[in-house]
Design a protein around this motif. Structure first.
Motif, short mmCIF file in Angstrom:
data_model
loop_
_atom_site.label_atom_id
_atom_site.label_comp_id
_atom_site.label_asym_id
_atom_site.label_seq_id
_atom_site.Cartn_x
_atom_site.Cartn_y
_atom_site.Cartn_z
N ALA A 64 0.83 -1.20 0.00
CA ALA A 64 0.00 0.00 0.00
C ALA A 64 0.87 1.26 0.00
N PHE A 65 1.98 1.22 0.70
CA PHE A 65 2.89 2.36 0.70
C PHE A 65 3.44 2.62 -0.70
N LEU A 66 3.86 1.57 -1.38
CA LEU A 66 4.40 1.73 -2.73
C LEU A 66 3.37 2.33 -3.67
N LEU A 67 2.14 1.87 -3.59
CA LEU A 67 1.09 2.43 -4.45
C LEU A 67 0.67 3.82 -4.00
N GLY A 68 0.67 4.05 -2.70
CA GLY A 68 0.25 5.34 -2.18
C GLY A 68 1.15 6.48 -2.55
N ARG A 69 2.38 6.19 -2.92
CA ARG A 69 3.29 7.25 -3.34
C ARG A 69 2.93 7.81 -4.71
N SER A 70 2.06 7.13 -5.45
CA SER A 70 1.60 7.60 -6.76
C SER A 70 0.31 8.39 -6.58
N ARG A 71 0.44 9.64 -6.27
CA ARG A 71 -0.75 10.47 -6.04
C ARG A 71 -1.55 10.71 -7.31
N ALA A 72 -0.95 10.47 -8.46
CA ALA A 72 -1.64 10.70 -9.73
C ALA A 72 -2.83 9.76 -9.92
N ILE A 73 -2.87 8.66 -9.18
CA ILE A 73 -3.98 7.72 -9.30
C ILE A 73 -5.24 8.32 -8.70
N GLY A 74 -5.08 9.20 -7.72
CA GLY A 74 -6.22 9.89 -7.13
C GLY A 74 -7.05 9.02 -6.21
N ALA A 75 -8.36 9.14 -6.37
CA ALA A 75 -9.30 8.43 -5.49
C ALA A 75 -9.24 6.92 -5.66
N TRP A 76 -8.66 6.43 -6.75
CA TRP A 76 -8.54 4.99 -6.95
C TRP A 76 -7.66 4.35 -5.88
N LEU A 77 -6.83 5.14 -5.22
CA LEU A 77 -5.98 4.60 -4.16
C LEU A 77 -6.80 4.06 -2.99
N LEU A 78 -8.02 4.55 -2.84
CA LEU A 78 -8.85 4.08 -1.73
C LEU A 78 -9.27 2.63 -1.91
N ILE A 79 -9.12 2.10 -3.10
CA ILE A 79 -9.45 0.70 -3.36
C ILE A 79 -8.34 -0.23 -2.88
N VAL A 80 -7.12 0.29 -2.79
CA VAL A 80 -5.96 -0.53 -2.44
C VAL A 80 -6.15 -1.30 -1.13
N ALA A 122 -3.08 -2.27 5.44
CA ALA A 122 -3.05 -1.64 4.12
C ALA A 122 -3.43 -0.17 4.22
N ALA A 123 -4.43 0.15 5.01
CA ALA A 123 -4.83 1.54 5.20
C ALA A 123 -3.71 2.33 5.89
N LEU A 124 -3.03 1.70 6.81
CA LEU A 124 -1.89 2.33 7.49
C LEU A 124 -0.77 2.63 6.50
N GLY A 125 -0.45 1.68 5.64
CA GLY A 125 0.59 1.91 4.62
C GLY A 125 0.22 3.02 3.67
N LEU A 126 -1.06 3.09 3.29
CA LEU A 126 -1.53 4.15 2.41
C LEU A 126 -1.45 5.51 3.11
N ALA A 127 -1.83 5.54 4.38
CA ALA A 127 -1.76 6.80 5.15
C ALA A 127 -0.32 7.28 5.31
N ILE A 128 0.59 6.36 5.55
CA ILE A 128 2.02 6.73 5.66
C ILE A 128 2.51 7.30 4.34
N ALA A 129 2.12 6.68 3.24
CA ALA A 129 2.53 7.18 1.91
C ALA A 129 2.01 8.58 1.67
N TRP A 130 0.77 8.86 2.07
CA TRP A 130 0.21 10.20 1.90
C TRP A 130 0.94 11.21 2.77
N LEU A 131 1.32 10.81 3.97
CA LEU A 131 2.05 11.72 4.86
C LEU A 131 3.46 12.01 4.38
N VAL A 132 4.11 10.97 3.88
CA VAL A 132 5.48 11.13 3.39
C VAL A 132 5.49 11.95 2.11
N GLY A 133 4.48 11.75 1.31
CA GLY A 133 4.31 12.57 0.12
C GLY A 133 4.92 12.03 -1.08
#
Length: 133
Positions: A64-80, A122-133
């Motif tokens: 989830a972190f690896l995918l979350g670093r791609s902000r260009a995907i947008g709202a689709w990241l919520l499916i991860v 998975a939600a935690l990994g996504l949140a970390i990716a969003w915070l790291v940017g």
């Protein structure tokens, strides 16, 4: 734009490779362990604790972190997190559920808590990716 798409595709492939490889290795080890009798004397409990509470959740965070670093995907990241939680649940059904059905081992069935336990890392990994940017 093409370079941006390439970066998204690369991160998607990395994420799928990380979680998919870990998932498949754990799946094969489980059935191989049952086939050769390696899970005698309570070893299945050790496998369960290691895989379900350490290995797969960490793989979910990393994927989830690896995918979350791609902000260009947008709202689709919520499916991860949903997909990773579904794969976590399917892992339990394809290993412990089938071995219980075949009479090899008697392990508790899958319920909604299983899905939630796969969703949280998975939600935690996504949140970390969003915070790291």
């Amino acid at each position: 734009m093409a370079e941006k798409q390439h970066g998204i595709r690369r991160r998607f492939i990395q994420s799928v490779a990380v979680y998919g490889t870990v998932w498949l290795v754990c799946f094969v080890l489980y059935w191989f362990g049952l086939a050769v009798g390696a899970f005698g004397n309570g070893m299945i409990m050790g496998y369960t604790l290691l895989v379900l509470y350490c290995v797969l959740p960490v793989a979910g965070v990393v994927a989830a972190f690896l995918l979350g670093r791609s902000r260009a995907i947008g709202a689709w990241l919520l499916i991860v997190p949903i997909v990773i939680a579904a794969l976590y649940t399917f892992f339990i059904m394809a290993t412990f559920g089938l071995s219980t059905a075949f009479g090899f081992a008697h392990i508790a069935p899958v319920d909604f808590g299983t899905f939630i336990f796969g969703f949280i890392p998975a939600a935690l990994g996504l949140a970390i990716a969003w915070l790291v940017g």
